[in-house]
Design a protein around this motif. Sequence first.
Motif, PDB file in Angstrom:
ATOM      1  N   CYS A  53      13.860  -7.752 -23.709  1.00  0.00           N
ATOM      2  CA  CYS A  53      15.054  -8.569 -23.929  1.00  0.00           C
ATOM      3  C   CYS A  53      14.777  -9.685 -24.936  1.00  0.00           C
ATOM      4  N   VAL A  54      13.749  -9.523 -25.773  1.00  0.00           N
ATOM      5  CA  VAL A  54      13.380 -10.564 -26.734  1.00  0.00           C
ATOM      6  C   VAL A  54      14.513 -10.789 -27.741  1.00  0.00           C
ATOM      7  N   ARG A  55      15.154  -9.693 -28.170  1.00  0.00           N
ATOM      8  CA  ARG A  55      16.310  -9.821 -29.064  1.00  0.00           C
ATOM      9  C   ARG A  55      17.476  -9.002 -28.501  1.00  0.00           C
ATOM     10  N   GLU A  56      18.693  -9.426 -28.866  1.00  0.00           N
ATOM     11  CA  GLU A  56      19.885  -8.796 -28.300  1.00  0.00           C
ATOM     12  C   GLU A  56      19.960  -7.297 -28.643  1.00  0.00           C
ATOM     13  N   SER A 106      11.338 -22.619 -28.308  1.00  0.00           N
ATOM     14  CA  SER A 106      12.710 -22.849 -27.847  1.00  0.00           C
ATOM     15  C   SER A 106      13.618 -21.620 -27.979  1.00  0.00           C
ATOM     16  N   TYR A 107      13.213 -20.635 -28.785  1.00  0.00           N
ATOM     17  CA  TYR A 107      14.048 -19.435 -28.986  1.00  0.00           C
ATOM     18  C   TYR A 107      13.670 -18.290 -28.047  1.00  0.00           C
ATOM     19  N   CYS A 108      12.560 -18.422 -27.304  1.00  0.00           N
ATOM     20  CA  CYS A 108      11.916 -17.239 -26.735  1.00  0.00           C
ATOM     21  C   CYS A 108      12.122 -17.091 -25.237  1.00  0.00           C
ATOM     22  N   GLY A 156      -2.487  -9.955 -24.886  1.00  0.00           N
ATOM     23  CA  GLY A 156      -1.808 -10.997 -24.104  1.00  0.00           C
ATOM     24  C   GLY A 156      -0.783 -11.667 -24.995  1.00  0.00           C
ATOM     25  N   GLN A 157       0.174 -12.394 -24.407  1.00  0.00           N
ATOM     26  CA  GLN A 157       1.192 -13.070 -25.219  1.00  0.00           C
ATOM     27  C   GLN A 157       0.577 -14.156 -26.083  1.00  0.00           C
ATOM     28  N   ASN A 158      -0.499 -14.764 -25.589  1.00  0.00           N
ATOM     29  CA  ASN A 158      -1.163 -15.827 -26.354  1.00  0.00           C
ATOM     30  C   ASN A 158      -2.644 -15.802 -25.980  1.00  0.00           C
ATOM     31  N   VAL A 175      -4.634  -9.545 -29.895  1.00  0.00           N
ATOM     32  CA  VAL A 175      -3.255  -9.836 -30.261  1.00  0.00           C
ATOM     33  C   VAL A 175      -2.518 -10.338 -29.026  1.00  0.00           C
ATOM     34  N   THR A 176      -1.693 -11.399 -29.079  1.00  0.00           N
ATOM     35  CA  THR A 176      -1.283 -12.179 -30.229  1.00  0.00           C
ATOM     36  C   THR A 176      -1.887 -13.581 -30.115  1.00  0.00           C
ATOM     37  N   SER A 177      -1.971 -14.271 -31.239  1.00  0.00           N
ATOM     38  CA  SER A 177      -2.534 -15.612 -31.258  1.00  0.00           C
ATOM     39  C   SER A 177      -1.453 -16.619 -31.617  1.00  0.00           C
ATOM     40  N   LEU A 227      -1.025 -13.698 -36.904  1.00  0.00           N
ATOM     41  CA  LEU A 227      -0.817 -15.113 -36.593  1.00  0.00           C
ATOM     42  C   LEU A 227       0.622 -15.510 -36.973  1.00  0.00           C
ATOM     43  N   PRO A 228       1.558 -15.349 -36.023  1.00  0.00           N
ATOM     44  CA  PRO A 228       2.958 -15.652 -36.340  1.00  0.00           C
ATOM     45  C   PRO A 228       3.142 -17.107 -36.769  1.00  0.00           C
ATOM     46  N   PHE A 229       3.968 -17.323 -37.830  1.00  0.00           N
ATOM     47  CA  PHE A 229       4.227 -18.716 -38.234  1.00  0.00           C
ATOM     48  C   PHE A 229       5.675 -19.108 -37.918  1.00  0.00           C
ATOM     49  N   GLN A 230       6.565 -18.142 -37.859  1.00  0.00           N
ATOM     50  CA  GLN A 230       7.986 -18.282 -37.463  1.00  0.00           C
ATOM     51  C   GLN A 230       8.874 -18.969 -38.493  1.00  0.00           C
ATOM     52  N   SER A 231       8.408 -20.074 -39.120  1.00  0.00           N
ATOM     53  CA  SER A 231       9.214 -20.715 -40.164  1.00  0.00           C
ATOM     54  C   SER A 231       8.288 -21.537 -41.058  1.00  0.00           C
ATOM     55  N   ALA A 269       1.887 -11.543 -39.804  1.00  0.00           N
ATOM     56  CA  ALA A 269       2.581 -12.617 -39.071  1.00  0.00           C
ATOM     57  C   ALA A 269       3.970 -12.165 -38.628  1.00  0.00           C
ATOM     58  N   ASP A 270       4.592 -13.010 -37.802  1.00  0.00           N
ATOM     59  CA  ASP A 270       6.006 -12.853 -37.424  1.00  0.00           C
ATOM     60  C   ASP A 270       6.765 -14.058 -37.956  1.00  0.00           C
ATOM     61  N   CYS A 271       8.049 -13.861 -38.218  1.00  0.00           N
ATOM     62  CA  CYS A 271       8.856 -14.942 -38.771  1.00  0.00           C
ATOM     63  C   CYS A 271      10.321 -14.711 -38.394  1.00  0.00           C
ATOM     64  N   PHE A 274      12.550 -11.252 -38.437  1.00  0.00           N
ATOM     65  CA  PHE A 274      13.719 -10.998 -37.598  1.00  0.00           C
ATOM     66  C   PHE A 274      14.797 -12.033 -37.862  1.00  0.00           C
ATOM     67  N   CYS A 275      16.069 -11.623 -37.649  1.00  0.00           N
ATOM     68  CA  CYS A 275      17.156 -12.604 -37.596  1.00  0.00           C
ATOM     69  C   CYS A 275      17.107 -13.246 -36.226  1.00  0.00           C
ATOM     70  N   TYR A 276      17.315 -14.543 -36.171  1.00  0.00           N
ATOM     71  CA  TYR A 276      17.344 -15.234 -34.872  1.00  0.00           C
ATOM     72  C   TYR A 276      18.410 -14.607 -33.972  1.00  0.00           C
ATOM     73  N   SER A 277      18.034 -14.394 -32.724  1.00  0.00           N
ATOM     74  CA  SER A 277      18.954 -13.826 -31.748  1.00  0.00           C
ATOM     75  C   SER A 277      19.029 -14.782 -30.553  1.00  0.00           C
ATOM     76  N   PRO A 278      20.200 -15.414 -30.306  1.00  0.00           N
ATOM     77  CA  PRO A 278      20.276 -16.376 -29.199  1.00  0.00           C
ATOM     78  C   PRO A 278      20.034 -15.683 -27.859  1.00  0.00           C
ATOM     79  N   ARG A 279      19.202 -16.268 -27.025  1.00  0.00           N
ATOM     80  CA  ARG A 279      18.857 -15.697 -25.728  1.00  0.00           C
ATOM     81  C   ARG A 279      19.216 -16.669 -24.624  1.00  0.00           C
ATOM     82  N   LYS A 280      19.860 -16.177 -23.589  1.00  0.00           N
ATOM     83  CA  LYS A 280      20.266 -17.098 -22.532  1.00  0.00           C
ATOM     84  C   LYS A 280      19.021 -17.696 -21.855  1.00  0.00           C
TER      85      LYS A 280
END
Length: 439
Positions: A47-50, A158-160, A196-198, A230-232, A257-261, A297-299, A329-335
């Motif tokens: 459920c990470v993205r819609e 905050s997005y995850c 692991g996640q981190n 993976v992942t760091s 090594l995800p930087f995201q932005s 990376a991820d972004c 990825f495009c940002y996907s709002p998650r509840k």
Amino acid sequence: MKYYVENFGCQMNEHDVEKISTLLLVAGYERVREPSGADVVIVNTCCVREKAEQKFYSLMGRLRTLKRRKGTLLGVTGCIPQLEKKDIAEKLPFIDFSLGPSSIHRVKEAVESASRKERLLDFSDNGCAASLHVRPQIAVGTPKAFITIMKGCDNYCSYCIVPYVRGREKSRQSSDILEEIRVLVDRGVREVTLLGQNVNSYNKGQNDLSFPKLLSEVNSMSGVERIRFVTSHPKDLSGELIDCFGSLEKLCQHIHLPFQSGSDKILRLMNRGYTADEYKEKLDLLKNRCNNIAITADCIVGFPGEDEKDFEATMMLVKSVRFDGLFSFCYSPRKLTQAASLPDSVPREESMHRLQELQSVQKAVTSEKNRALEGTKVEVLVEGMSKNSSLELTGRTRSNKIVNFKGDRNLVGELVKVEIVKGYANSLKGTRLKEVYDA
Ligand code: SAM
Ligand code: SF4
């Protein structure tokens, strides 16, 4: 009884599917390749993205038809039921059981209950230790394997949604991890990926081995030839861990090594805990320790409040780092997440436009980097036959690049030396050299 498992999502999810599969195989069940041939179909969810959620619900619509026709039992596991909890049974009243990621060790019990028309639902976090300790069985001769070293995440970007569905961080005991690796090596595994996640906050350095110490222990195990992880998270990438890339000869020359932005304003809103400059400084340290290290990376683009200047900062970072690969990825709002209530959302068309721009720049860089490898000689661990040609083998370099080359099936599991003859956007083509690899 025959079962079919479908997976959505990340490597952690794929690994969970292998755990589910092992538990059913050990119980005498048989795995089949098509849902239509199965008595029970299990769908492991993300459920990470819609988009992944939408795909899941549309698959369930099709499986409902299968159930009507053939009476197939249906089970849903993983992150979506963990998010929905009991509501999943209202949204999908036709399912026969459902387990969250921490309860997958109960899968056999769940199938048996379903056969008696009793519906087992378990979304508790109590069983986390049990699910963490299930060891996927792999076929003798499989050259590479994943080993879960920790579960959950305490970072709350905050997005995850991950911390809400996979719970708080919990690390496995190092002795247990090393024992699992020993068994895998005895079955022929040569490359291990610690999962692991981190992973670099493994144990948070307390009570048991720190992550760099764990890597060093794995490095000293005979039979292990390659190590990956993976992942760091950039904020937890310590100097000691960076040093491992210079000192542990089995640690592969690749880091994800995800930087995201690339914008400090957005990184702050994302609660990432570093600036773009700090991220780049870590990359410089990594390159100083290991000059040929591959970096992926991820972004995310289109995060709330991302304006043209912020996006430009991301583009600048991508152009200056020249990643070997990038998942964007495009940002996907998650509840439940903090970002879901942030103002200034970016219109979908604008996010898509930014994503395309980013991806076309990255595609050109990846192709250039792959072409630059033409004429070089690399070590490849042969993983199997290529999907595209029955005459070709496929494997990966130490820098995690896919290489296809002509060769005999009996080379699967071997480390071979290959000369790269062509670099493409997503893979390399090579010719096997008969000499023994002596990098
Ligand atoms: N724990 C890993 C990390 O921090 O890098 C990966 C976790 S997440 C499953 C994988 C990637 O999905 C993240 O690095 C991020 O780029 C992306 N992602 C997570 N939440 C997202 C969201 N709400 N919208 C778009 N992409 C998201
Ligand atoms: Fe999600 Fe951030 Fe944890 Fe990765 S580190 S799983 S992106 S909260």
